[in-house]
Every structure is written in C-alpha cells, then in structure tokens.
Design a protein around this motif. Structure first.
Motif, mmCIF file in Angstrom:
data_model
loop_
_atom_site.group_PDB
_atom_site.id
_atom_site.type_symbol
_atom_site.label_atom_id
_atom_site.label_comp_id
_atom_site.label_asym_id
_atom_site.label_seq_id
_atom_site.Cartn_x
_atom_site.Cartn_y
_atom_site.Cartn_z
ATOM 1 N N PRO A 14 0.822 -1.210 0.000
ATOM 2 C CA PRO A 14 0.000 0.000 0.000
ATOM 3 C C PRO A 14 0.861 1.267 0.000
ATOM 4 C CG PRO A 14 -0.800 -1.558 1.627
ATOM 5 C CD PRO A 14 0.508 -2.082 1.134
ATOM 6 N N LEU A 15 0.342 2.305 -0.635
ATOM 7 C CA LEU A 15 1.044 3.586 -0.696
ATOM 8 C C LEU A 15 0.764 4.461 0.524
ATOM 9 C CD1 LEU A 15 0.425 4.432 -4.458
ATOM 10 C CD2 LEU A 15 2.497 3.497 -3.408
ATOM 11 N N GLY A 16 -0.146 4.025 1.367
ATOM 12 C CA GLY A 16 -0.529 4.807 2.546
ATOM 13 C C GLY A 16 -1.024 3.900 3.647
ATOM 14 N N ARG A 17 -1.866 4.466 4.507
ATOM 15 C CA ARG A 17 -2.395 3.744 5.663
ATOM 16 C C ARG A 17 -3.679 3.016 5.285
ATOM 17 N NH1 ARG A 17 -1.207 8.736 6.819
ATOM 18 N NH2 ARG A 17 0.734 9.111 7.904
ATOM 19 N N ALA A 89 -2.563 17.191 2.363
ATOM 20 C CA ALA A 89 -1.626 17.203 3.497
ATOM 21 C C ALA A 89 -2.363 17.343 4.824
ATOM 22 C CB ALA A 89 -0.600 18.315 3.329
ATOM 23 N N GLY A 90 -3.352 18.218 4.882
ATOM 24 C CA GLY A 90 -4.126 18.390 6.105
ATOM 25 C C GLY A 90 -4.901 17.142 6.466
ATOM 26 N N TYR A 91 -5.549 16.527 5.475
ATOM 27 C CA TYR A 91 -6.285 15.285 5.723
ATOM 28 C C TYR A 91 -5.332 14.205 6.212
ATOM 29 C CZ TYR A 91 -8.314 10.779 5.135
ATOM 30 O OH TYR A 91 -8.715 9.483 5.385
ATOM 31 N N ARG A 92 -4.209 14.050 5.526
ATOM 32 C CA ARG A 92 -3.265 12.985 5.887
ATOM 33 C C ARG A 92 -2.679 13.198 7.280
ATOM 34 N NH1 ARG A 92 -1.001 12.631 -0.187
ATOM 35 N NH2 ARG A 92 -2.239 10.846 -0.868
ATOM 36 N N ALA A 93 -2.461 14.440 7.678
ATOM 37 C CA ALA A 93 -1.951 14.717 9.026
ATOM 38 C C ALA A 93 -2.957 14.270 10.086
ATOM 39 C CB ALA A 93 -1.636 16.204 9.179
ATOM 40 N N ALA A 94 -4.218 14.605 9.881
ATOM 41 C CA ALA A 94 -5.254 14.181 10.832
ATOM 42 C C ALA A 94 -5.396 12.663 10.830
ATOM 43 C CB ALA A 94 -6.583 14.842 10.494
ATOM 44 N N GLN A 95 -5.385 12.073 9.647
ATOM 45 C CA GLN A 95 -5.506 10.623 9.549
ATOM 46 C C GLN A 95 -4.355 9.931 10.282
ATOM 47 O OE1 GLN A 95 -4.106 8.397 6.246
ATOM 48 N NE2 GLN A 95 -6.070 7.339 5.971
#
Length: 136
Positions: A14-17, A89-95
């Motif tokens: 996966p490229l992310g969480r 970036a904001g979404y990913r920081a919260a996630q």
C-alpha cells in the motif's frame, strides 16, 4: 473477533495507511456509515481547513461506531473524498494522528482516497464514509 485485513505479496505494498484486502468474519453484520463531514453535534463546521474537518470526521465516525457497540477496530472499508490536492496534506496529518491511536499495530482497513471537484457545500473540504463489521 475483528475483520481480517492483509496485503498479499502478489501486489505492490500500500502507498498509505490502508490494507488491500479486508474480510468480514462469520457472525458479524455489515454496518454502513454515511459520509461524514467535519460538522460537530451542534451542526457547526469544525473549521475551515481539511485537518480540522478530518479530525471532527474521525470523531463522528467513532461516535457512530460506539452507537452500534463497535469501535474503529471493526472498520472494514473507508472512502475519503477531498476537494483538491491542496487539502491532502491536512487530511493525511489528521488521519496519521487518529490512525496511530486507532490502529497502533498498522492493521488498517481497506481504503480509497479520491480528489473531487466539490462536496455538498462550498466550505466542506473532506468527507469520509465507512463500512464496519460489527459482531452480531
């Protein structure tokens, strides 16, 4: 028992969480959580930025799961819509912050993230819907 989530070696990691696959165990019912916006219980928008809205969204999802006697560990799939790459970036920081608490072992649900032109109102930057497997 919680959903089984995994990443087979036959595809790229996966490229992310998220996990590539998620399976609902026997004896569970599927609960579909409507797309959540960054709006608090009183109906007011949590803030103008994606990070603040996403934190509120995750709090909403957690409250909905609790209402069903479940928690984040029961999530099977997420669909996230973000209204522009400038909000990623904001979404990913919260996630990242929330997922560190929800999934400390890195056992993430399956997920899709899409950048869209707009949501239901001009002030909304993020929307997340979910599917959970809740013990029957």
């Amino acid at each position: 028992m919680k959903p089984r989530r995994w990443n087979p070696e036959t595809v790229a990691p996966p490229l992310g969480r998220y996990s590539h696959l998620a399976e609902v165990p026997a004896g569970h019912r599927l609960v579909f959580l409507a797309g959540q916006l960054g709006v608090g219980p009183d109906g007011t928008l949590a803030g103008a930025d994606a990070e603040t809205q996403a934190r509120r969204i995750f709090a909403n999802l957690e409250a909905l799961l609790e209402a069903e006697g479940a928690g984040p560990e029961h999530l099977v799939k997420l669909l996230t819509l973000v209204t522009g790459t400038e909000h990623l970036a904001g979404y990913r920081a919260a996630q990242a912050e929330v997922f560190a608490k929800w999934f400390p072992d890195g056992d993430f649900p399956a997920s899709t993230l899409a950048v869209v032109a707009a949501l239901a109102g001009p002030d909304y930057t993020v929307e997340v819907e979910a599917i959970a497997a809740v013990p029957a």
